[in-house]
Design an enzyme around this catalytic site. Structure first.
Site, PDB file in Angstrom:
ATOM      1  N   CYS A  92      33.278   4.937 -26.869  1.00  0.00           N
ATOM      2  CA  CYS A  92      33.953   5.419 -28.087  1.00  0.00           C
ATOM      3  C   CYS A  92      34.285   4.290 -29.063  1.00  0.00           C
ATOM      4  O   CYS A  92      34.581   4.552 -30.225  1.00  0.00           O
ATOM      5  CB  CYS A  92      35.205   6.181 -27.699  1.00  0.00           C
ATOM      6  SG  CYS A  92      34.843   7.478 -26.501  1.00  0.00           S
ATOM      7  N   CYS A 131      43.423  17.470 -26.539  1.00  0.00           N
ATOM      8  CA  CYS A 131      42.145  16.758 -26.498  1.00  0.00           C
ATOM      9  C   CYS A 131      41.482  16.768 -27.870  1.00  0.00           C
ATOM     10  O   CYS A 131      41.507  17.778 -28.577  1.00  0.00           O
ATOM     11  CB  CYS A 131      41.180  17.439 -25.522  1.00  0.00           C
ATOM     12  SG  CYS A 131      41.860  17.729 -23.883  1.00  0.00           S
ATOM     13  N   LYS A 181      41.871  13.497 -33.116  1.00  0.00           N
ATOM     14  CA  LYS A 181      42.284  14.858 -32.774  1.00  0.00           C
ATOM     15  C   LYS A 181      41.846  15.879 -33.814  1.00  0.00           C
ATOM     16  O   LYS A 181      41.308  16.919 -33.461  1.00  0.00           O
ATOM     17  CB  LYS A 181      43.811  14.876 -32.609  1.00  0.00           C
ATOM     18  CG  LYS A 181      44.399  16.232 -32.320  1.00  0.00           C
ATOM     19  CD  LYS A 181      44.063  16.674 -30.905  1.00  0.00           C
ATOM     20  CE  LYS A 181      44.189  18.166 -30.721  1.00  0.00           C
ATOM     21  NZ  LYS A 181      43.056  18.926 -31.286  1.00  0.00           N
ATOM     22  N   HIS A 190      35.666  13.368 -33.456  1.00  0.00           N
ATOM     23  CA  HIS A 190      35.338  12.155 -32.695  1.00  0.00           C
ATOM     24  C   HIS A 190      33.846  12.113 -32.345  1.00  0.00           C
ATOM     25  O   HIS A 190      33.475  12.307 -31.197  1.00  0.00           O
ATOM     26  CB  HIS A 190      36.219  12.103 -31.439  1.00  0.00           C
ATOM     27  CG  HIS A 190      36.080  10.865 -30.624  1.00  0.00           C
ATOM     28  ND1 HIS A 190      35.688   9.650 -31.157  1.00  0.00           N
ATOM     29  CD2 HIS A 190      36.290  10.643 -29.294  1.00  0.00           C
ATOM     30  CE1 HIS A 190      35.665   8.745 -30.180  1.00  0.00           C
ATOM     31  NE2 HIS A 190      36.013   9.323 -29.050  1.00  0.00           N
TER      32      HIS A 190
END
Ligand SMILES: [Zn+2]
Lengths: 135, 391
Positions: free
Chosen positions: B85, B212, B333, B337
């Site tokens: 990430c 998540c 969030k 992402h």
């Protein structure tokens, strides 16, 4: 330098019911599961040792949205073995829906179970399991 | 080291996209170059982030194709970066290091990801490939699982009842969705409340769906240039004040996972280079892949003592207009992402904030901003401190 305890040798140990790790002749720390150097001091003077299989559960989760190939729910946890190292594995012999914060700090016995291989893992393999020890 | 600046910044709308990885990257990359008042032929290298193109599109070695999409000269090498990430932040840092060292004057860096094309089971599987394959992926660990274990440990270590911790974690999601509602590029642009989070399906105990971040598609790119050159081409360059990057091994070796040691080291490097500290930061884009992750990050930065950041959003200290604005873009969030692009989108947000171009979500008077990106199960953290003036 030679790799003192390879993943294959570690797996063979689990197959025979032995929890093989490495004892450091420099700092006395035990490395379990094995890696090339001591987990504490990076020393390379290591001997293969068998750990006793007792530990304390430090944290856990219940996986409910699993990766492809796994069936949920199941418990993933980390435990600190009595020899000091931390290890990840599956808490078994418990209904995942009963897993709650009271698990943290509980004594566990360490074993292993088979996980089916997939396209990327080169066949079946064994992973560490935890079972709650009788208090 | 020479002083380094960021010129143009651009991102696609994050969300579910019908476009290919390359099409998305071309959109962001060409816009970043045009915004820099430069042309593709002026780029001396491409540092290109992508994590899972192999699974998303059956595409390995995407960097030279991205190079062709942007129309870069053959003399400009294109190199793929993969740090889970943290991919794009690591790519930008390395671009800045080489510009700082005098190897190049102008480099384009960023990334692209098309995670939604995989569907949730395969996406969960491939993301989990960033865990240690033998010792962590095989017991069935997932990324929500990592942060779920951190949340349980946090509750136990600091004696905060899980129910209370979860309510405060939900407030992090509420804040980031509120910020995201003001971002036309965000994956989710609607506000939620605490009950939205607490009524969601359980993903990995104690994390529910709205704890998540989503799987997202998107791309982002930035042009990195030597400061003198930057001033020539842009009225409002933003300067890199300090950077850091650090690495940890697999999760089981890290023991106490309420502390992200890689971040503590990385942010210390960035503060040191910038000659700044936690009190100097006006705006932060941090890695809120899960609600608990934002809490851990605020403590790693030194904004809060360990064990004390859990109610920062509840007290509105991390809202726009609060003590320090955290994730005004909506964060991972709400903004989304797309893992290979995330870091470049974070840099894009901070640069726009420091140029005072963020519209309704502008942080008033922001002069110093911090970018924070975490890769894998705490294996990589990369930080970049940006400021609107030269040092
Ligand atoms: Zn040692």
């Amino acid at each position: 330098m030679d790799y003192k305890l390879t993943y294959d040798q570690y797996q063979e140990g689990l197959e025979q019911g032995k929890l093989l790790g490495l004892k450091c002749n420099g700092c006395a720390a035990v490395t379990f599961p094995p890696k090339s150097l001591c987990r504490e001091c990076n020393g390379s003077d290591l001997n293969v040792t068998e750990i006793k299989g007792h530990g304390t559960l430090r944290t856990f989760t219940v996986i409910r949205v699993p990766p492809k190939g796994f069936t949920s729910p199941y418990v993933v946890a980390m435990a600190e073995i009595d020899e000091g190292a931390w290890v990840m594995g599956n808490l078994v012999d418990i209904n995942p829906d009963d897993a709650d914060m009271s698990l943290i700090g509980k004594k566990v016995r360490i074993g292993s179970q088979i996980v089916k291989g997939d396209t990327y893992s080169g066949g079946d393999s064994r992973v560490v399991t935890f079972t709650l020890a009788e208090e | 080291m020479r002083q380094v600046a960021i010129l143009g910044v651009a991102m696609t709308k994050f969300g579910v996209s019908e476009k290919t990885n390359l099409e998305m990257f071309a959109e962001a990359g060409l816009e970043a170059i045009a915004q820099s008042n430069l042309e593709p032929k002026d780029m001396e290298a491409l540092y290109f982030g992508n994590c899972l193109g192999d699974f998303e599109e059956g595409q390995m070695h995407m960097a030279p194709f991205a190079h062709a999409e942007l129309g870069l000269p053959i003399s400009a090498p294109a190199t793929r970066f993969e740090s889970a990430c943290a991919t794009a932040t690591v790519a930008i840092r390395h671009a800045a290091l080489l510009v700082g060292a005098g190897i190049y004057d102008v480099v384009i860096a960023g990334g692209t990801e098309r995670a939604c094309a995989m569907g949730t089971p395969l996406a969960t599987k491939t993301f989990a490939m960033a865990h240690h394959a033998q010792y962590e992926s095989r017991p069935g660990l997932t990324f929500p699982g990592v942060f779920a274990m951190a949340a349980h440990m946090y509750s136990d270590k600091y004696g905060i009842p899980l129910k209370e911790l979860k309510r405060n974690m939900a407030e992090v999601a509420v804040k980031n969705h509120y910020h995201g509602s003001m971002n036309p590029k965000a994956h989710f642009q609607k506000e939620i409340d605490v009950n939205t989070v607490l009524d969601g399906i359980m993903v990995a105990d104690p994390l529910q769906l709205f704890d998540c971040c989503p799987f997202s598609d998107g791309a982002a790119a930035v042009v990195v240039a030597e400061a003198g050159k930057a001033k020539e081409f842009s009225k409002k360059p933003v300067y890199i004040a300090g950077m850091g990057q650090a690495s940890c091994g697999p999760l089981y070796l890290q023991k106490d996972i309420t502390r992200v040691r890689s971040r503590e080291e990385s942010v210390a490097q960035a503060y040191r280079e910038a000659g700044l500290g936690p009190d100097d930061i006006d705006v932060v884009e941090l890695h809120d892949c899960f609600t608990i992750a934002e809490i851990l990050a605020l403590e790693s930065f030194g904004f809060y003592e360990f064990g004390k950041a859990y109610d920062a959003a509840t007290k509105r200290e991390t809202y726009l207009g609060g003590k320090v604005a955290v994730n005004p873009s909506g964060g991972l969030k709400a903004k989304g992402h797309p893992i290979g692009a995330t870091g470049a989108a974070q840099v894009t947000e901070i640069v726009e904030q420091l140029r005072e171009e963020s519209g309704p979500r502008q942080v008033e008077g922001a002069r110093v901003g911090l970018v924070d990106t975490l890769g894998g199960d705490f294996g990589t953290v990369c930080n970049i401190i940006l400021r609107s003036e030269t040092s």
